[in-house]
Design an enzyme around this catalytic site. Sequence first.
Site, PDB file in Angstrom:
ATOM      1  N   HIS A  58       0.866  -1.175   0.000  1.00 45.85           N
ATOM      2  CA  HIS A  58       0.000   0.000   0.000  1.00 45.85           C
ATOM      3  C   HIS A  58       0.908   1.232   0.000  1.00 45.85           C
ATOM      4  O   HIS A  58       1.542   1.543   1.009  1.00 45.85           O
ATOM      5  CB  HIS A  58      -0.922  -0.024   1.230  1.00 45.85           C
ATOM      6  N   GLU A  95       1.453   4.043   2.722  1.00 43.23           N
ATOM      7  CA  GLU A  95       1.891   3.677   4.079  1.00 43.23           C
ATOM      8  C   GLU A  95       3.406   3.813   4.173  1.00 43.23           C
ATOM      9  O   GLU A  95       4.151   2.840   4.289  1.00 43.23           O
ATOM     10  CB  GLU A  95       1.373   2.273   4.400  1.00 43.23           C
ATOM     11  N   HIS A 110       3.139  -2.696   6.938  1.00 41.81           N
ATOM     12  CA  HIS A 110       2.048  -1.770   6.578  1.00 41.81           C
ATOM     13  C   HIS A 110       1.894  -0.640   7.598  1.00 41.81           C
ATOM     14  O   HIS A 110       2.541  -0.640   8.644  1.00 41.81           O
ATOM     15  CB  HIS A 110       0.721  -2.537   6.537  1.00 41.81           C
ATOM     16  N   GLU A 143       1.509  -3.830  11.335  1.00 41.41           N
ATOM     17  CA  GLU A 143       0.822  -2.546  11.151  1.00 41.41           C
ATOM     18  C   GLU A 143       1.380  -1.500  12.113  1.00 41.41           C
ATOM     19  O   GLU A 143       1.470  -1.737  13.316  1.00 41.41           O
ATOM     20  CB  GLU A 143      -0.682  -2.700  11.428  1.00 41.41           C
TER      21      GLU A 143
END
Length: 375
Positions: free
Chosen positions: A166, A169, A259, A335
């Site tokens: 992504h 990010e 991420h 994350e």
Amino acid sequence: MDISSNFDGGNIQVISKKSFDDIRLKIRKDTNSDFFQWFYFRLQGVEGYPCKIKIMNASGAFEPVGWKDFNAVASYDRLNWFRVPTSYDGQVLTIDHKPEYNSVFYAYFAPYSYEKHLDLVHASQLSSLCVAESIGNTVQGRDIDLLTIGYPGKDKKKIWVIARQHPGETMASWFIEGFLKRLLDQNDAVSVKVLQKAVFYVLPNVNVDGSILGNIRVNAAGINLNREWANPNRRGSPEVYYILKKMIETDVDLNLDIHGDEALPYNFVSSIEGIPGFNKRMESLQNAFFSAWIKINPDFQTKHGYGKNEPGKANLNICSKQIGHKFDCLSLTVEMPFKDNKDIPNPLTGWSPERSDRLGSSVIGVIQTIVDDLR
Ligand SMILES: [Zn+2]
């Protein structure tokens, strides 16, 4: 007053700029996609003026909950990024800032340019431990850079670390920078020890097209790469196609996919309980990974996260789930927050490149504690 975003990673559109306290902007949609959330632009002619910068389409963003308790980042030199007061009324995101210089950059998180990516790849290959190569081309014909670190051997574990599926990010790039710096440091006994037992395959930026285009979520074809792992398409998602091909060639004993999360103000991991082959061995390995990381770096925690998938209910289109399933190995989505770590906040910077860097270097200590037990 001038507003521009025609540079690597830039994203903004001007609606109107009648006065300093009524600058109206909107975030451009990702390429060939309806997602949007990443912004990065330059405002000029504003020194000493109290500016109100309003992002008028904020409520239509990919994760509008991400605007709650969020403060945008700003920089005068693109090296130091600091937080500026930002508010969200459920419709419009408003940045309130009185710039100290004539020209200032604002962004969703500290950007990480393609040039910086190329510098990182090529600085890394100067180490005798590291080989840099391109394993294929992106939709727009850019190289997909892979770093192989350590010396392959029959009994060596194969550890994959990938980032920026992504593209918005960007904390994932700062994480990788810290990770590589430590792994290539031959004065660091933890890294030396880990490299006696493992070879690393690191992709610092899986989605370079999306990064340059200023997208939050997709590649140049408008594809969310992290939903392509069950059956990647060489045309629409060549990035995943070539990585998976290489993974099949080398094998995988541990996979980490890095991420950022728009909503949660914590660092956490999305685990693989829901994959079909999840078993006691994987569970104990996963638990060992979690408890080691909590001890080594208190920026990591397991209290807050996405919640576990029910057995057999994992989405195997997602990288970590598919790789865990396909290779019967520990495979995790890491994350980091866009906002801050609410347990250990820093009001000046929020979650930052520096904290991401330290989190990335700390995971090598975690790997050292479990490397013998991998697969
Ligand atoms: Zn992501």
